[in-house]
Design a protein around this motif. Structure first.
Motif, PDB file in Angstrom:
ATOM      1  N   TRP A 184       0.859  -1.191   0.000  1.00  0.00           N
ATOM      2  CA  TRP A 184       0.000   0.000   0.000  1.00  0.00           C
ATOM      3  C   TRP A 184       0.891   1.237   0.000  1.00  0.00           C
ATOM      4  O   TRP A 184       1.682   1.445   0.908  1.00  0.00           O
ATOM      5  CB  TRP A 184      -0.903   0.005   1.223  1.00  0.00           C
ATOM      6  N   LYS A 185       0.779   2.024  -1.057  1.00  0.00           N
ATOM      7  CA  LYS A 185       1.621   3.201  -1.194  1.00  0.00           C
ATOM      8  C   LYS A 185       0.843   4.305  -1.881  1.00  0.00           C
ATOM      9  O   LYS A 185       0.157   4.058  -2.878  1.00  0.00           O
ATOM     10  CB  LYS A 185       2.887   2.863  -1.999  1.00  0.00           C
ATOM     11  N   ASP A 186       0.945   5.511  -1.350  1.00  0.00           N
ATOM     12  CA  ASP A 186       0.282   6.685  -1.931  1.00  0.00           C
ATOM     13  C   ASP A 186      -1.215   6.463  -2.113  1.00  0.00           C
ATOM     14  O   ASP A 186      -1.819   6.851  -3.123  1.00  0.00           O
ATOM     15  CB  ASP A 186       0.920   7.047  -3.274  1.00  0.00           C
ATOM     16  N   GLY A 187      -1.820   5.799  -1.140  1.00  0.00           N
ATOM     17  CA  GLY A 187      -3.264   5.636  -1.142  1.00  0.00           C
ATOM     18  C   GLY A 187      -3.810   4.651  -2.145  1.00  0.00           C
ATOM     19  O   GLY A 187      -4.981   4.743  -2.540  1.00  0.00           O
ATOM     20  N   ALA A 188      -2.988   3.674  -2.564  1.00  0.00           N
ATOM     21  CA  ALA A 188      -3.452   2.700  -3.550  1.00  0.00           C
ATOM     22  C   ALA A 188      -2.719   1.384  -3.378  1.00  0.00           C
ATOM     23  O   ALA A 188      -1.572   1.350  -2.931  1.00  0.00           O
ATOM     24  CB  ALA A 188      -3.255   3.236  -4.965  1.00  0.00           C
ATOM     25  N   PRO A 189      -3.348   0.253  -3.764  1.00  0.00           N
ATOM     26  CA  PRO A 189      -2.690  -1.060  -3.673  1.00  0.00           C
ATOM     27  C   PRO A 189      -1.808  -1.307  -4.884  1.00  0.00           C
ATOM     28  O   PRO A 189      -2.070  -0.818  -5.984  1.00  0.00           O
ATOM     29  CB  PRO A 189      -3.869  -2.027  -3.647  1.00  0.00           C
ATOM     30  N   SER A 190      -0.745  -2.104  -4.700  1.00  0.00           N
ATOM     31  CA  SER A 190       0.134  -2.471  -5.802  1.00  0.00           C
ATOM     32  C   SER A 190       0.815  -3.789  -5.475  1.00  0.00           C
ATOM     33  O   SER A 190       0.759  -4.276  -4.346  1.00  0.00           O
ATOM     34  CB  SER A 190       1.195  -1.392  -6.046  1.00  0.00           C
ATOM     35  N   GLU A 191       1.461  -4.367  -6.476  1.00  0.00           N
ATOM     36  CA  GLU A 191       2.238  -5.601  -6.343  1.00  0.00           C
ATOM     37  C   GLU A 191       1.481  -6.701  -5.602  1.00  0.00           C
ATOM     38  O   GLU A 191       1.924  -7.196  -4.564  1.00  0.00           O
ATOM     39  CB  GLU A 191       3.561  -5.312  -5.622  1.00  0.00           C
ATOM     40  N   PRO A 192       0.336  -7.119  -6.116  1.00  0.00           N
ATOM     41  CA  PRO A 192      -0.408  -8.188  -5.434  1.00  0.00           C
ATOM     42  C   PRO A 192       0.336  -9.511  -5.466  1.00  0.00           C
ATOM     43  O   PRO A 192       1.026  -9.839  -6.436  1.00  0.00           O
ATOM     44  CB  PRO A 192      -1.715  -8.264  -6.242  1.00  0.00           C
ATOM     45  N   GLY A 193       0.202 -10.261  -4.390  1.00  0.00           N
ATOM     46  CA  GLY A 193       0.804 -11.584  -4.301  1.00  0.00           C
ATOM     47  C   GLY A 193      -0.094 -12.529  -3.532  1.00  0.00           C
ATOM     48  O   GLY A 193      -0.735 -12.118  -2.554  1.00  0.00           O
ATOM     49  N   PRO A 194      -0.183 -13.800  -3.937  1.00  0.00           N
ATOM     50  CA  PRO A 194      -1.057 -14.751  -3.248  1.00  0.00           C
ATOM     51  C   PRO A 194      -0.496 -15.160  -1.899  1.00  0.00           C
ATOM     52  O   PRO A 194       0.712 -15.145  -1.676  1.00  0.00           O
ATOM     53  CB  PRO A 194      -1.103 -15.936  -4.217  1.00  0.00           C
ATOM     54  N   LEU A 195      -1.383 -15.524  -0.995  1.00  0.00           N
ATOM     55  CA  LEU A 195      -1.025 -16.010   0.326  1.00  0.00           C
ATOM     56  C   LEU A 195      -1.539 -17.432   0.494  1.00  0.00           C
ATOM     57  O   LEU A 195      -2.586 -17.792  -0.044  1.00  0.00           O
ATOM     58  CB  LEU A 195      -1.638 -15.127   1.412  1.00  0.00           C
ATOM     59  N   SER A 196      -0.813 -18.239   1.275  1.00  0.00           N
ATOM     60  CA  SER A 196      -1.317 -19.550   1.661  1.00  0.00           C
ATOM     61  C   SER A 196      -2.355 -19.368   2.757  1.00  0.00           C
ATOM     62  O   SER A 196      -2.107 -18.680   3.742  1.00  0.00           O
ATOM     63  CB  SER A 196      -0.177 -20.438   2.164  1.00  0.00           C
ATOM     64  N   THR A 197      -3.517 -19.970   2.569  1.00  0.00           N
ATOM     65  CA  THR A 197      -4.600 -19.813   3.535  1.00  0.00           C
ATOM     66  C   THR A 197      -5.074 -21.177   4.025  1.00  0.00           C
ATOM     67  O   THR A 197      -5.006 -22.164   3.282  1.00  0.00           O
ATOM     68  CB  THR A 197      -5.798 -19.074   2.908  1.00  0.00           C
ATOM     69  N   PRO A 198      -5.541 -21.254   5.252  1.00  0.00           N
ATOM     70  CA  PRO A 198      -6.107 -22.518   5.733  1.00  0.00           C
ATOM     71  C   PRO A 198      -7.420 -22.796   5.014  1.00  0.00           C
ATOM     72  O   PRO A 198      -8.127 -21.865   4.606  1.00  0.00           O
ATOM     73  CB  PRO A 198      -6.328 -22.252   7.220  1.00  0.00           C
ATOM     74  N   PHE A 199      -7.742 -24.065   4.844  1.00  0.00           N
ATOM     75  CA  PHE A 199      -9.023 -24.428   4.245  1.00  0.00           C
ATOM     76  C   PHE A 199     -10.083 -24.353   5.335  1.00  0.00           C
ATOM     77  O   PHE A 199     -10.043 -25.095   6.310  1.00  0.00           O
ATOM     78  CB  PHE A 199      -8.965 -25.832   3.641  1.00  0.00           C
ATOM     79  N   GLN A 200     -11.033 -23.436   5.162  1.00  0.00           N
ATOM     80  CA  GLN A 200     -12.115 -23.257   6.125  1.00  0.00           C
ATOM     81  C   GLN A 200     -13.445 -23.397   5.408  1.00  0.00           C
ATOM     82  O   GLN A 200     -13.564 -23.067   4.224  1.00  0.00           O
ATOM     83  CB  GLN A 200     -11.998 -21.887   6.798  1.00  0.00           C
ATOM     84  N   ARG A 201     -14.436 -23.832   6.133  1.00  0.00           N
ATOM     85  CA  ARG A 201     -15.699 -24.169   5.465  1.00  0.00           C
ATOM     86  C   ARG A 201     -16.359 -22.942   4.850  1.00  0.00           C
ATOM     87  O   ARG A 201     -17.058 -23.038   3.851  1.00  0.00           O
ATOM     88  CB  ARG A 201     -16.651 -24.856   6.437  1.00  0.00           C
ATOM     89  N   GLN A 202     -16.165 -21.776   5.447  1.00  0.00           N
ATOM     90  CA  GLN A 202     -16.667 -20.530   4.868  1.00  0.00           C
ATOM     91  C   GLN A 202     -15.807 -19.388   5.407  1.00  0.00           C
ATOM     92  O   GLN A 202     -16.164 -18.716   6.360  1.00  0.00           O
ATOM     93  CB  GLN A 202     -18.139 -20.303   5.197  1.00  0.00           C
ATOM     94  N   GLY A 203     -14.639 -19.202   4.802  1.00  0.00           N
ATOM     95  CA  GLY A 203     -13.697 -18.199   5.281  1.00  0.00           C
ATOM     96  C   GLY A 203     -14.273 -16.799   5.192  1.00  0.00           C
ATOM     97  O   GLY A 203     -14.543 -16.306   4.101  1.00  0.00           O
ATOM     98  N   GLU A 204     -14.458 -16.150   6.338  1.00  0.00           N
ATOM     99  CA  GLU A 204     -15.176 -14.879   6.371  1.00  0.00           C
ATOM    100  C   GLU A 204     -14.379 -13.714   6.938  1.00  0.00           C
ATOM    101  O   GLU A 204     -14.786 -12.567   6.758  1.00  0.00           O
ATOM    102  CB  GLU A 204     -16.452 -15.032   7.216  1.00  0.00           C
ATOM    103  N   SER A 205     -13.274 -13.956   7.626  1.00  0.00           N
ATOM    104  CA  SER A 205     -12.628 -12.839   8.308  1.00  0.00           C
ATOM    105  C   SER A 205     -11.112 -12.962   8.266  1.00  0.00           C
ATOM    106  O   SER A 205     -10.563 -14.062   8.111  1.00  0.00           O
ATOM    107  CB  SER A 205     -13.104 -12.755   9.766  1.00  0.00           C
ATOM    108  N   VAL A 206     -10.450 -11.808   8.418  1.00  0.00           N
ATOM    109  CA  VAL A 206      -8.992 -11.780   8.461  1.00  0.00           C
ATOM    110  C   VAL A 206      -8.555 -10.513   9.177  1.00  0.00           C
ATOM    111  O   VAL A 206      -9.230  -9.476   9.111  1.00  0.00           O
ATOM    112  CB  VAL A 206      -8.386 -11.826   7.040  1.00  0.00           C
ATOM    113  N   THR A 207      -7.447 -10.586   9.911  1.00  0.00           N
ATOM    114  CA  THR A 207      -6.848  -9.418  10.529  1.00  0.00           C
ATOM    115  C   THR A 207      -5.363  -9.683  10.732  1.00  0.00           C
ATOM    116  O   THR A 207      -4.933 -10.838  10.805  1.00  0.00           O
ATOM    117  CB  THR A 207      -7.502  -9.073  11.880  1.00  0.00           C
ATOM    118  N   PHE A 208      -4.577  -8.622  10.782  1.00  0.00           N
ATOM    119  CA  PHE A 208      -3.177  -8.735  11.164  1.00  0.00           C
ATOM    120  C   PHE A 208      -3.094  -8.844  12.691  1.00  0.00           C
ATOM    121  O   PHE A 208      -3.922  -8.266  13.413  1.00  0.00           O
ATOM    122  CB  PHE A 208      -2.391  -7.493  10.728  1.00  0.00           C
TER     123      PHE A 208
END
Length: 360
Positions: A235-259
């Motif tokens: 996140w730079k200058d108020g905009a997203p850039s350089e997207p990259g995939p993340l490994s995520t756990p398999f959940q039945r209905q993944g609904e939330s995320v936080t740092f």
């Protein structure tokens, strides 16, 4: 958001993430093992409160280390819950004068207020306006009723469904990611939300199918997640850039995320009774700009070889090889069986969803 049938595009995603799910089930690390040998990730806790069956958002507290704020989506009431690191509810906060329609997200702003997004639109984008509620994060954790500020929200390009609200931790600006099969949009609110009139959000970037999102504590990273995947942006200058995939756990209905509050990991949540919350450490290159990578301790110098020691290289008999630091031990038979069973269960679930889709 309550669902009974997943879009076809998500079924393919479920298959693609099956390998990741088995790795998580067997306790494998997220990211580079050399950087996170002491933090392999895994289930952090499960939300045990029987009232919380549709946890749809997460936000790490700043005032109370190890505490996370969550809420149900529809059909619950004006409630926000504080959950500790053991999954126990330590406070229930009632929002005075609020009759929520479909609460989907929660975020903590730099002003110390929690922002709750009443953004869901199960009609596919028919509501002419949605709302954001804001209240000061309680200094003490106990059941209480709080006053809220209500902000009216409209989108510049018309109504739409959304489940992600992110307040930037430095600028305080609010962003919403819409939820749409095939990709939605990232919407930017006004520089400062107004409690009077209408706050118009305008589209500034494309976004994947999104059920929640969060900024890193320093505001240099943005994560957007869906049911089976997540994407990390700089996140730079108020905009997203350089997207990259993340490994995520398999959940039945993944609904939330936080740092996490230190910015070193992500927490992923899902709906359901006793819903698990998974911790996924970030690799060095994924860490926010102000977070230093973890370094493995420098090994102590070895003692000189003793020629009389049969295990010494000087004796002519090689010592048995040892695993490199951070290298996983070979999987046991039990782990392999668990992995195969887990994969079979996922395959069965996906087959069932496909069959259900055909019959529907």
């Amino acid at each position: 958001m309550r669902t009974t049938r997943l879009p076809a595009v998500l079924l393919a995603a479920a298959c693609a993430t099956a390998t990741t799910a088995v790795a998580v089930g067997a306790g494998a690390t997220f990211g580079a093992p050399s950087a996170h040998a002491a933090d392999p990730g895994g289930q952090a806790f499960a939300i045990g409160d029987p009232r919380i069956t549709e946890s749809s958002g997460l936000a790490a507290s700043r005032q109370h280390p190890g505490v996370y704020w969550t809420h149900n989506d529809s059909d619950d009431g004006p409630y926000v819950y504080a959950i500790d690191s053991q999954g126990r509810t330590v406070a229930t906060v009632t929002l005075r004068g609020v009759e929520p329609r479909d609460v989907e997200a929660i975020s903590l702003g730099p002003d110390g207020r929690l922002y709750v997004g009443d953004l869901g639109d199960n009609l596919g984008g028919k509501w002419p306006e949605v709302w954001i509620y804001a209240f000061a994060e309680p200094a003490e954790l106990h059941d209480q009723t709080v006053e809220v500020t209500r902000y009216k929200v409209r989108y510049e390009d018309g109504p739409r469904d959304a489940e992600a609200l992110m307040v930037h931790p430095v600028t305080g600006r609010a962003y919403i990611a819409s939820k749409k099969q095939g990709g939605g949009g990232l919407y930017q609110g006004p520089e400062k939300l107004s409690p009077t009139g209408v706050n118009t959000f305008r589209r500034i970037a494309d976004a994947p199918w999104t059920t929640d999102g969060a900024f890193s504590p320093d505001g240099t990273r943005l994560v957007l997640r869906g049911y089976f995947s997540a994407t990390l942006y700089r996140w730079k200058d108020g905009a997203p850039s350089e997207p990259g995939p993340l490994s995520t756990p398999f959940q039945r209905q993944g609904e939330s995320v936080t740092f996490t509050s230190d910015g070193r990991a992500l927490l992923y949540g899902t709906e359901g009774k006793d819903s698990p919350v998974w911790r996924a450490p970030l690799d060095d290159e994924q860490l926010p700009d102000t977070v230093e990578p973890l370094r493995s301790p420098t090994p102590a110098p070895s003692a000189p070889s003793d020629p009389s020691d049969p295990a010494s290289p000087a004796s002519g008999t090689a010592a048995p090889p040892s695993r490199a630091e951070g290298e996983d031990a070979p999987a046991s038979t039990g782990d392999k069986v668990l992995g195969v069973a887990f994969l079979a269960a996922i395959a069965g679930a996906v087959f069932g969803l496909r069959r259900k889709k055909r019959e529907g």
